[in-house]
Design a protein around this motif. Structure first.
Motif, PDB file in Angstrom:
ATOM      1  N   HIS A  72       6.889 -13.877 -23.509  1.00  0.00           N
ATOM      2  CA  HIS A  72       7.484 -15.067 -24.123  1.00  0.00           C
ATOM      3  C   HIS A  72       6.425 -16.157 -24.282  1.00  0.00           C
ATOM      4  O   HIS A  72       6.401 -16.880 -25.277  1.00  0.00           O
ATOM      5  N   LEU A  73       5.551 -16.284 -23.283  1.00  0.00           N
ATOM      6  CA  LEU A  73       4.499 -17.308 -23.379  1.00  0.00           C
ATOM      7  C   LEU A  73       3.635 -17.076 -24.614  1.00  0.00           C
ATOM      8  O   LEU A  73       3.193 -18.017 -25.264  1.00  0.00           O
ATOM      9  N   ALA A  74       3.398 -15.808 -24.919  1.00  0.00           N
ATOM     10  CA  ALA A  74       2.535 -15.489 -26.064  1.00  0.00           C
ATOM     11  C   ALA A  74       3.297 -15.542 -27.385  1.00  0.00           C
ATOM     12  O   ALA A  74       2.727 -15.882 -28.415  1.00  0.00           O
ATOM     13  N   TYR A  75       4.579 -15.220 -27.366  1.00  0.00           N
ATOM     14  CA  TYR A  75       5.284 -14.988 -28.638  1.00  0.00           C
ATOM     15  C   TYR A  75       6.371 -16.000 -28.982  1.00  0.00           C
ATOM     16  O   TYR A  75       6.767 -16.085 -30.142  1.00  0.00           O
ATOM     17  N   SER A  76       6.900 -16.713 -27.986  1.00  0.00           N
ATOM     18  CA  SER A  76       8.114 -17.501 -28.250  1.00  0.00           C
ATOM     19  C   SER A  76       7.824 -18.980 -28.458  1.00  0.00           C
ATOM     20  O   SER A  76       6.859 -19.519 -27.905  1.00  0.00           O
ATOM     21  N   ASP A  77       8.718 -19.629 -29.228  1.00  0.00           N
ATOM     22  CA  ASP A  77       8.590 -21.078 -29.395  1.00  0.00           C
ATOM     23  C   ASP A  77       9.204 -21.773 -28.174  1.00  0.00           C
ATOM     24  O   ASP A  77       9.803 -21.135 -27.299  1.00  0.00           O
ATOM     25  N   GLN A  78       9.052 -23.106 -28.162  1.00  0.00           N
ATOM     26  CA  GLN A  78       9.472 -23.888 -26.992  1.00  0.00           C
ATOM     27  C   GLN A  78      10.964 -23.708 -26.709  1.00  0.00           C
ATOM     28  O   GLN A  78      11.373 -23.540 -25.563  1.00  0.00           O
ATOM     29  N   GLU A  79      11.748 -23.706 -27.774  1.00  0.00           N
ATOM     30  CA  GLU A  79      13.208 -23.607 -27.605  1.00  0.00           C
ATOM     31  C   GLU A  79      13.585 -22.287 -26.927  1.00  0.00           C
ATOM     32  O   GLU A  79      14.401 -22.238 -26.005  1.00  0.00           O
ATOM     33  N   THR A  80      12.948 -21.206 -27.375  1.00  0.00           N
ATOM     34  CA  THR A  80      13.249 -19.887 -26.782  1.00  0.00           C
ATOM     35  C   THR A  80      12.788 -19.848 -25.324  1.00  0.00           C
ATOM     36  O   THR A  80      13.480 -19.306 -24.454  1.00  0.00           O
ATOM     37  N   LYS A  81      11.635 -20.444 -25.061  1.00  0.00           N
ATOM     38  CA  LYS A  81      11.130 -20.431 -23.677  1.00  0.00           C
ATOM     39  C   LYS A  81      12.090 -21.197 -22.753  1.00  0.00           C
ATOM     40  O   LYS A  81      12.353 -20.765 -21.626  1.00  0.00           O
ATOM     41  N   GLU A  82      12.623 -22.314 -23.250  1.00  0.00           N
ATOM     42  CA  GLU A  82      13.580 -23.076 -22.427  1.00  0.00           C
ATOM     43  C   GLU A  82      14.865 -22.272 -22.223  1.00  0.00           C
ATOM     44  O   GLU A  82      15.437 -22.271 -21.137  1.00  0.00           O
ATOM     45  N   TRP A  83      15.288 -21.566 -23.252  1.00  0.00           N
ATOM     46  CA  TRP A  83      16.484 -20.700 -23.161  1.00  0.00           C
ATOM     47  C   TRP A  83      16.261 -19.629 -22.089  1.00  0.00           C
ATOM     48  O   TRP A  83      17.149 -19.329 -21.276  1.00  0.00           O
ATOM     49  N   VAL A  84      15.074 -19.051 -22.057  1.00  0.00           N
ATOM     50  CA  VAL A  84      14.762 -18.023 -21.047  1.00  0.00           C
ATOM     51  C   VAL A  84      14.777 -18.644 -19.648  1.00  0.00           C
ATOM     52  O   VAL A  84      15.408 -18.099 -18.721  1.00  0.00           O
TER      53      VAL A  84
END
Ligand code: SF4
Length: 158
Positions: A72-84
């Motif tokens: 996720h750190l490599a591929y996801s945007d901030q919103e997705t990272k917060e969702w995770v």
């Protein structure tokens, strides 16, 4: 400056671990091939190990203890990272839910690679020609660099 010392050029997520969280290596069998088919990539990510504390769907976890988070750190945007982060710690999402954005991002990244490669798979002489052109250019540059090096070192005998 004739012989420039190379320096590193790193992105924020400069190192991607293997699917098991260890160093990515073919001998560990924890890699994703650049042009691996979509079904295999999906299966590999869906079976990635996760935080061992999440035994059951309603057990909360910690992304820091999970290799999927590194992806996720490599591929996801901030919103997705917060969702995770929220969903993992509260057990609000399951691990398969969490892996889906990673699968989508890896497949999206690979799609143009597969497409570009097809032309060369269909006609391998294109690759040979590119390599031959590259050799010519590299030889010319090396010749010029060595001429300058000899000159600077006072070895330019003629
Ligand atoms: S929810 Fe995501 S970050 Fe948390 S343990 Fe599962 S896969 Fe890992």
């Amino acid at each position: 400056m004739i012989l420039v010392e190379p320096d590193v050029l790193l992105t924020e997520a400069s190192r991607l671990p293997g699917l098991d969280g260890q160093k990515m290596s073919k001998s560990y069998n924890n890699t994703i091939g650049l042009r691996e088919d979509a079904a295999t990539v999906t299966r590999k990510i869906r079976t990635m190990p996760t935080d061992p504390a999440r035994v059951k769907r309603n057990d909360p976890g910690d992304p820091a203890k999970c290799p999927v988070w590194q992806f996720h750190l490599a591929y996801s945007d901030q919103e997705t990272k917060e969702w995770v982060q929220r969903g993992c710690r509260s057990a609000g999402i399951g691990c398969l839910d969490c892996k889906q954005p990673v699968i989508d991002a890896v497949l999206a990244e690979q799609a143009p690679m597969r497409e570009r490669a097809q032309r060369y798979l269909d006609d391998p002489t294109l690759v040979k020609n590119i390599a031959a052109d590259g050799c010519d250019k590299a030889r010319e540059l090396a010749r010029e660099t060595m001429r300058e090096v000899r000159e600077v070192m006072g070895l330019a005998y003629s």
